[in-house]
Design an enzyme around this catalytic site. Sequence first.
Site: not given
Ligand code: NAD
Length: 449
Positions: A152, A227, A261, A352
């Site tokens: 997803k 992650e 990230c 962040e």
């Molecule tokens: P997010 O947590 O809002 O969403 C990530 C994914 O989770 C999306 O596909 C979203 O639709 C899904 N999601 C949201 N709520 C959910 C739920 N209740 N159940 C299941 N899935 C759900 O994050 P974002 O805004 O898309 O991305 C930014 C964040 O990602 C930042 O905090 C960034 O640091 C982190 N990030 C981490 C890494 C890493 O490798 N550590 C890499 C890239 C991004």
Amino acid sequence: MLTLRNPATEAVIHEMPHATVDDVDAAIAAAKAASPAWRALSPVDRTRLLRRFADTIGAHADELAELETRNMGMPLGSSTWCANAVADTIHYFAGAVEKHTGSSIPVAGGVDVTFHEPLGVVGLITPWNFPMLMASWKIGPALAAGNAAVLKPAEITPLTTMRLAELALEAGIPEGVLNVVVGPGSKVGWRMVEHPDVRKIGFTGSTEVGKRLMVGCADQVKRVTLELGGKSANIVFADADLEKAALAAPGAVFDNSGQDCCARSRVLVQRSVFDRFLDLFIESSRAWKVGDPMAADTAMGPLVTAGHLAAVRSYSDGLDTVFTGEAPTGPGYWHPVMIATPAYDAVVCHEEVFGPVAVVIPFDDEADAIRICNDSVYGLSGSVWTRDGARALRVARAMEAGTISVNSNSSVRYATPFGGFKQSGLGREHSMHALDHYSELKNVFISTD
Ligand code: NAD
């Protein structure tokens, strides 16, 4: 209905319906049906198919890059790098299939051997900041280890991930092995957390959502790797090559509009060279061109959505900056690069931002640098700049973070482990370690009596 916009122009580029919970169930059922044949495939055949997939991605790199840039806003140079890195990542894991070996252990009375066994169906959830790259980091080890996957992507940037699934079929990956469902996380993503046929969740996203998923997975003791977010430190000692460190510092925090990230958004500078380094950092940031992501000389594009722009502005509006760059005024979700030297207890020094905002913080000595670096709930990555090799290693070892670079910003290589300490995550992606997280370790004792 999902309406996708080009973040640089706000023009609608695609409309599509959301997946429903029934669609997710159907994708999980398809993966479950495909799983036995995929796991039974001889390792060399699995390698061959994954290599064909990687080559097919490579042949479509320009198309994928353009799609990513239009959907997400990253400069075309970055999205082209990402598309090729996706192909390389799948190649790496194609080659890993036959190298993820078990062991034989000396025991009394027989022979003891271990096997890595696939989990079955795995649920993969990815963010919007590096859409196809994050997808490949999960698809590679998941499929190489013999699992079938339901992926997803973030609902605002699904286009390249959907295209990857088409390319997988084109390359001969059997139907059902890689499925993509697009919809809101709370419904579509959560269904994979709840569904008993999904044996593992591989998640990249925010720490807040990651915590929720971990709780959700606990009910079935479902495997989970996370992650998550970061607030990484870029530590510059007085004995460093300051010019080199300052030239690299904008890329370390403003790359991908700070939506990274690993962004080194806390720049820690030894007090004796603080003013000099700050001048150099401002100078190199002046050359950081913000504008049309399709143009070859653009260093930074827009932020991803109006909503995310508002979230970044909640940190940057009213921030007393020492440098604010130029940015287009719109249409598009533009934000300039910013450098600030706020008081240490300011929120922007600890949370962040996920936007192009760097804070520069002074430190006195090595112990002080380590203390400030580790004063964070996060621990994803970080850099140390010094000419003293022993200090570089001492500090790198003392930093509470999973992915450190010395005299460099770079964090990510498919052959080396990547992941976070503390609230930046659980488990590792990339390298042979990733395969461990997509398989179960089985031990078999064979009596020789
Ligand atoms: P997010 O947590 O809002 O969403 C990530 C994914 O989770 C999306 O596909 C979203 O639709 C899904 N999601 C949201 N709520 C959910 C739920 N209740 N159940 C299941 N899935 C759900 O994050 P974002 O805004 O898309 O991305 C930014 C964040 O990602 C930042 O905090 C960034 O640091 C982190 N990030 C981490 C890494 C890493 O490798 N550590 C890499 C890239 C991004």
